[in-house]
Design a protein around this motif. Structure first.
Motif, PDB file in Angstrom:
ATOM      1  N   GLN A 168       0.803  -1.216   0.000  1.00  0.00           N
ATOM      2  CA  GLN A 168       0.000   0.000   0.000  1.00  0.00           C
ATOM      3  C   GLN A 168       0.844   1.279   0.000  1.00  0.00           C
ATOM      4  N   GLN A 169       1.992   1.210  -0.657  1.00  0.00           N
ATOM      5  CA  GLN A 169       2.798   2.413  -0.842  1.00  0.00           C
ATOM      6  C   GLN A 169       3.824   2.171  -1.942  1.00  0.00           C
ATOM      7  N   VAL A 170       4.241   3.262  -2.566  1.00  0.00           N
ATOM      8  CA  VAL A 170       5.293   3.185  -3.568  1.00  0.00           C
ATOM      9  C   VAL A 170       6.279   4.318  -3.300  1.00  0.00           C
ATOM     10  N   PHE A 171       7.562   3.989  -3.323  1.00  0.00           N
ATOM     11  CA  PHE A 171       8.624   4.968  -3.141  1.00  0.00           C
ATOM     12  C   PHE A 171       9.081   5.442  -4.520  1.00  0.00           C
ATOM     13  N   LEU A 172       9.254   6.748  -4.665  1.00  0.00           N
ATOM     14  CA  LEU A 172       9.567   7.338  -5.968  1.00  0.00           C
ATOM     15  C   LEU A 172      10.772   8.271  -5.849  1.00  0.00           C
ATOM     16  N   GLN A 173      11.589   8.287  -6.907  1.00  0.00           N
ATOM     17  CA  GLN A 173      12.735   9.191  -6.930  1.00  0.00           C
ATOM     18  C   GLN A 173      13.215   9.362  -8.359  1.00  0.00           C
ATOM     19  N   ALA A 174      13.441  10.617  -8.733  1.00  0.00           N
ATOM     20  CA  ALA A 174      13.946  10.914 -10.076  1.00  0.00           C
ATOM     21  C   ALA A 174      15.455  10.716 -10.110  1.00  0.00           C
ATOM     22  N   LEU A 175      15.935  10.274 -11.271  1.00  0.00           N
ATOM     23  CA  LEU A 175      17.369  10.020 -11.451  1.00  0.00           C
ATOM     24  C   LEU A 175      17.802  10.518 -12.814  1.00  0.00           C
ATOM     25  N   ARG A 176      18.988  11.090 -12.859  1.00  0.00           N
ATOM     26  CA  ARG A 176      19.612  11.511 -14.101  1.00  0.00           C
ATOM     27  C   ARG A 176      21.109  11.321 -13.904  1.00  0.00           C
ATOM     28  N   PRO A 177      21.878  11.034 -14.950  1.00  0.00           N
ATOM     29  CA  PRO A 177      23.326  10.870 -14.757  1.00  0.00           C
ATOM     30  C   PRO A 177      23.934  12.054 -14.000  1.00  0.00           C
ATOM     31  N   GLY A 178      24.559  11.763 -12.871  1.00  0.00           N
ATOM     32  CA  GLY A 178      25.184  12.806 -12.066  1.00  0.00           C
ATOM     33  C   GLY A 178      24.235  13.547 -11.147  1.00  0.00           C
TER      34      GLY A 178
END
Length: 665
Positions: A168-178
């Motif tokens: 009942q949850q989702v962890f989210l995080q944006a990623l880009r090289p560096g």
């Protein structure tokens, strides 16, 4: 097809974070989103959760409830056509319905107002409640980003969003090289999450089109949630910044009602609501609280000048402080703000902008220091907190000495007439501070009228304070009495010299005495400001003439124009791209905060005649235009005086609170 309702709503949390959008749910600004989190409060505001696209399946029929503008000028879907009602009190509430079903969505951003922690952080709660003759299926697709709130997000192969699904949850995080983005999580009380990543391209933001700015955005969807709803059932969702170091209590549907109740109790305690407090006043006070935030870099309170795009500014805070904190009897808040500004006094100047962590303040203001003295005086009159005067008197002397000896921007008292002057190219130090292509639109160099009116009031305050402190233990009596006499003598000189501003031909005040001694005879509201401070240098017959001219040429139902319409430089509409808007900003545009100065001046000089201002249009604006439940920054100078600029402005709300009768509404 129904016309789209472009009115807006706003939620804040005491950190500078906000959630905002339109009544019809269409995002029309770069700044619209459900979780715009201030990661370095109140700065580094970052859009994480843009919105959730909802569709409802009832009896085999799927109904899309969202409303979006797309780059090809198409509006799709048209969920606004099913929007039955929108309410703002106690929280933003949307009700969509047809004959056999009704879906309600509510939203709240719990107040933080202190250093964020695992349990007390940037978050937003959304609750959906369903009523129907048969069960329904609700599908909620997450639309997310990780970008500065001033800029749009564009699809990029290098921009990825990681997601980790747990119960009942989702962890989210944006990623880009560096680069690693902000971690956050979404939790829900019921439903099944389906990982289904996809980009949605080319959303159009029509308000940015109107403002001549970049107006397209791409949003990422990591997946969607499917919920089977029985009649009379609810679902609660929470978006929360950070990956907590410990497990959180399981999210419950009751958490939403508890958050609403906690917020209502907090506001009641903050403002000491009584049963006799009118609904109108309660709503105004709630609006005022949205601007009071915690700044991490100074570990203390500050005031956001306006939403969506402004930060905290010294001048705006000090103008707003009497309405936000003195009229409302939030004396600890007023004291904290004055202490913070006093602590940052440098070169006899008060910061116009506070620093972010590791940065230096900006001191590009001539009036902030004098406004600090004026506001300190109002605080002392309201509280009789003379111990605070003892604490802050050294700052008063620092400001006085700097203005006398000279400080940055060639700010200095002219020994010949005792008036304050300044002269520095390429900057704008008064509240009329718009700059286009490196040049001030309204330079106002030399001796501005309201600056010298503030200087006169500051000298009067300083004289009375030195007199009072001479009676305190630990102070050198003779020295303070000499100071008091000197301030009094200078105030008398300034009062005489203020007659240089009198324009008998127009029955008004010159706006500035320029460095070459030319007199600027434009009809601007700064003459009204000069009449509105606690100590005024102008006699009654002049004050009345000034106010009659201001009533005829500047007064509107929403505030005062910044320039009289017959002036060749007058611009009646503040529209177009950034340059056109900046050129109109102080050239006729109406500023609602100035109505407070007009009222104070009128009450001083025209006691026999009621203030010629009808509150109703401005209060109707508060309830039903632009940002529902707040007051805009500016309005067009030309009728019908369309609201423009920031949708919620601190000093606009503060000055209404300062003068609107508690018995009305």
């Amino acid at each position: 097809m129904k016309n789209l309702d472009d009115r807006e709503w706003l939620l804040t949390n005491g950190l500078g974070s906000f959630a905002s959008g339109t009544v019809t749910d269409a995002r029309t600004r770069t700044y619209h989103g459900w979780l715009v989190a201030a990661l370095d409060p109140p700065s580094q505001r970052t859009l994480l959760l843009s919105h959730i696209e909802a569709s409802l399946e009832v009896a085999g029929k799927v109904i899309a409830l969202g409303t979006n503008y797309w780059g090809n000028n198409v509006i799709e879907p048209k969920g606004f056509e099913l929007l039955h009602r929108f309410e703002i009190d106690p929280v933003p509430t949307w009700i969509w319905q047809q004959d056999n079903w009704q879906l309600t969505r509510q939203m709240i951003m719990p107040h933080v107002g202190t250093v964020p922690s695992d349990s007390n952080t940037n978050r937003v709660l959304i609750q959906y409640c369903y009523k129907g003759e048969v069960p329904g299926i609700l599908r909620l697709r997450l639309m997310i980003a990780d970008r500065d709130f001033h800029h749009q997000q564009q699809a990029d192969p290098n921009l990825q969003f990681s997601q980790l699904l747990e119960q009942q949850q989702v962890f989210l995080q944006a990623l880009r090289p560096g680069w690693i983005g902000t971690p956050w999580r979404l939790r829900w009380t019921a439903g099944e999450y389906q990982h289904d990543p996809v980009w949605y391209w080319n959303y159009r933001l029509p308000e940015e089109t109107n403002r001549g700015l970049s107006d397209h955005e791409d949003l990422y969807s990591p997946g969607y949630l499917t919920i089977h709803l029985e009649p009379e059932s609810c679902l609660t969702i929470e978006a929360r910044v950070g990956f907590p170091s410990r497990a959180l209590p399981t999210l419950q549907n009751t958490d939403f009602a508890e958050a609403v109740q906690e917020e209502q109790q907090r506001l009641a305690q903050t403002f000491n609501f009584e049963s006799s407090t009118s609904t109108q006043l309660r709503q105004l006070l709630r609006a005022s609280d949205q601007f009071v935030v915690y700044r991490a870099s100074i570990a203390g309170p500050t005031v956001i000048a306006g939403y969506h795009w402004f930060n905290d500014w010294g001048r705006d805070t000090l103008i707003a402080l009497p309405g936000l904190a003195l009229t409302t009897q939030r004396f600890d808040l007023a004291k904290g703000l004055l202490q913070t500004f006093g602590r940052y006094c440098r070169h006899g100047l008060i910061p116009n902008t506070f620093p972010n962590t590791g940065a230096e303040p900006s001191y590009n203001s001539i009036d902030a220091a004098l406004l600090w003295i004026e506001t300190l005086g109002l605080y002392l009159e309201a509280t009789q907190d003379w111990d605070f005067l003892v604490e802050e008197y050294a700052v008063v002397q620092q400001i006085y000495k700097a203005f006398m000896a000279g400080t940055k921007f060639n700010i200095q008292v002219d020994a010949a007439d005792g008036l304050v002057s300044w002269d520095a190219p390429g900057v704008a130090l008064t509240w009329m501070d718009a700059i286009v292509r490196g040049q001030p639109v309204t330079p106002r160099r030399g001796k501005p009228v309201e600056i010298n009116a503030l200087w006169y009031s500051a000298l009067c305050w300083a004289s009375s304070w030195a007199q009072r402190l001479s009676q305190e233990d630990g102070f050198e009596q003779a020295r303070l009495l000499n100071q008091s006499r000197r301030y009094q003598q200078q105030a008398a000189q300034v009062k005489d010299s203020m007659q240089k501003f009198w324009n008998p031909t127009k029955g008004y005040l010159y706006d500035t005495i320029e460095p070459d001694d030319r007199l600027n005879s434009q009809i601007r509201p700064n003459a009204v400001l000069a009449l509105s401070f606690h100590h005024s240098a102008f006699p009654a017959h002049q004050g009345r003439q000034i106010l009659e001219v201001a009533r005829a040429k500047l007064l509107t139902p929403y505030g005062l124009r910044s320039l009289a319409p017959e002036d060749v430089q007058y611009v009646g509409k503040c529209t177009g791209d950034a340059e056109h808007r900046d050129r109109a900003y102080h050239q006729g545009t109406v500023w609602s905060w100035l109505i407070g100065s007009f009222i104070r001046a009128w009450q001083r000089y025209n006691l026999e005649e009621p203030v010629p201002f009808d509150w109703q249009p401005l209060l109707e604006h508060f309830h039903a235009q632009a940002c529902i439940g707040s007051i805009s920054e500016i309005f067009d100078g030309d009728a019908p005086h369309t609201p423009r600029g920031a949708i919620a402005q601190a000093w606009s709300v503060a000055e209404v609170i300062r003068h609107y009768s508690r018995g009305q509404g």
